[in-house]
Scaffold this motif. Structure first.
Motif, mmCIF file in Angstrom:
data_model
loop_
_atom_site.group_PDB
_atom_site.id
_atom_site.type_symbol
_atom_site.label_atom_id
_atom_site.label_comp_id
_atom_site.label_asym_id
_atom_site.label_seq_id
_atom_site.Cartn_x
_atom_site.Cartn_y
_atom_site.Cartn_z
ATOM 1 N N GLY A 4 0.773 -1.239 0.000
ATOM 2 C CA GLY A 4 0.000 0.000 0.000
ATOM 3 C C GLY A 4 0.801 1.285 0.000
ATOM 4 O O GLY A 4 0.264 2.346 0.312
ATOM 5 N N LYS A 5 2.086 1.209 -0.350
ATOM 6 C CA LYS A 5 2.927 2.415 -0.334
ATOM 7 C C LYS A 5 2.409 3.482 -1.302
ATOM 8 O O LYS A 5 2.316 4.653 -0.949
ATOM 9 N N THR A 6 2.062 3.093 -2.514
ATOM 10 C CA THR A 6 1.558 4.036 -3.511
ATOM 11 C C THR A 6 0.218 4.611 -3.072
ATOM 12 O O THR A 6 -0.022 5.818 -3.193
ATOM 13 N N HIS A 7 -0.628 3.776 -2.525
ATOM 14 C CA HIS A 7 -1.941 4.229 -2.063
ATOM 15 C C HIS A 7 -1.786 5.302 -0.980
ATOM 16 O O HIS A 7 -2.462 6.334 -1.013
ATOM 17 N N ILE A 8 -0.893 5.086 -0.047
ATOM 18 C CA ILE A 8 -0.659 6.060 1.026
ATOM 19 C C ILE A 8 -0.076 7.351 0.452
ATOM 20 O O ILE A 8 -0.493 8.450 0.818
ATOM 21 N N ALA A 9 0.873 7.238 -0.466
ATOM 22 C CA ALA A 9 1.471 8.433 -1.073
ATOM 23 C C ALA A 9 0.416 9.258 -1.809
ATOM 24 O O ALA A 9 0.383 10.488 -1.704
ATOM 25 N N GLN A 10 -0.460 8.590 -2.538
ATOM 26 C CA GLN A 10 -1.519 9.300 -3.257
ATOM 27 C C GLN A 10 -2.506 9.941 -2.291
ATOM 28 O O GLN A 10 -2.968 11.059 -2.506
ATOM 29 N N ALA A 11 -2.849 9.263 -1.222
ATOM 30 C CA ALA A 11 -3.775 9.817 -0.231
ATOM 31 C C ALA A 11 -3.176 11.052 0.436
ATOM 32 O O ALA A 11 -3.864 12.063 0.635
ATOM 33 N N LEU A 12 -1.885 11.002 0.769
ATOM 34 C CA LEU A 12 -1.226 12.168 1.371
ATOM 35 C C LEU A 12 -1.181 13.335 0.389
ATOM 36 O O LEU A 12 -1.387 14.489 0.764
ATOM 37 N N GLY A 13 -0.907 13.042 -0.882
ATOM 38 C CA GLY A 13 -0.907 14.087 -1.903
ATOM 39 C C GLY A 13 -2.283 14.697 -2.061
ATOM 40 O O GLY A 13 -2.436 15.921 -2.165
ATOM 41 N N HIS A 14 -3.312 13.868 -2.051
ATOM 42 C CA HIS A 14 -4.686 14.354 -2.173
ATOM 43 C C HIS A 14 -5.034 15.269 -0.999
ATOM 44 O O HIS A 14 -5.625 16.333 -1.177
ATOM 45 N N LEU A 15 -4.662 14.869 0.201
ATOM 46 C CA LEU A 15 -4.909 15.684 1.383
ATOM 47 C C LEU A 15 -4.181 17.025 1.282
ATOM 48 O O LEU A 15 -4.751 18.077 1.596
ATOM 49 N N ALA A 16 -2.942 16.999 0.822
ATOM 50 C CA ALA A 16 -2.172 18.239 0.676
ATOM 51 C C ALA A 16 -2.829 19.169 -0.332
ATOM 52 O O ALA A 16 -2.903 20.381 -0.115
ATOM 53 N N VAL A 17 -3.332 18.634 -1.448
ATOM 54 C CA VAL A 17 -4.020 19.444 -2.454
ATOM 55 C C VAL A 17 -5.269 20.076 -1.848
ATOM 56 O O VAL A 17 -5.556 21.257 -2.058
ATOM 57 N N ARG A 18 -6.002 19.308 -1.091
ATOM 58 C CA ARG A 18 -7.220 19.832 -0.453
ATOM 59 C C ARG A 18 -6.897 20.960 0.515
ATOM 60 O O ARG A 18 -7.736 21.818 0.777
ATOM 61 N N GLN A 19 -5.673 20.977 1.032
ATOM 62 C CA GLN A 19 -5.254 22.038 1.953
ATOM 63 C C GLN A 19 -4.553 23.175 1.219
ATOM 64 O O GLN A 19 -4.008 24.073 1.838
ATOM 65 N N GLY A 20 -4.546 23.120 -0.124
ATOM 66 C CA GLY A 20 -4.017 24.222 -0.920
ATOM 67 C C GLY A 20 -2.592 24.077 -1.415
ATOM 68 O O GLY A 20 -2.060 24.996 -2.031
#
Length: 57
Positions: A4-20
């Motif tokens: 799940g390394k890629t899944h976690i990296a994508q989720a963190l990136g998505h969260l960062a985008v949502r925070q601007g």
């Protein structure tokens, strides 16, 4: 290894985008290949080329 390394990296990136934040996602193998290519043609020190958001991966 599928843990799940890629899944976690994508989720963190998505969260960062949502925070601007602006984020980029790239596999390590692609970054290393671009850096090695830059070394071969004396572009070392420049950042790897950016792909438009709609470009295929």
């Amino acid at each position: 290894m599928g843990v799940g390394k890629t899944h976690i990296a994508q989720a963190l990136g998505h969260l960062a985008v949502r925070q601007g934040a602006n984020v980029r996602f790239a596999k390590t193998s692609r970054i290393v290949a671009e850096l090695a290519g830059g070394h071969a043609d004396r572009r070392r020190g420049r950042s790897p080329a950016r792909r438009p958001p709609s470009a295929p991966r």
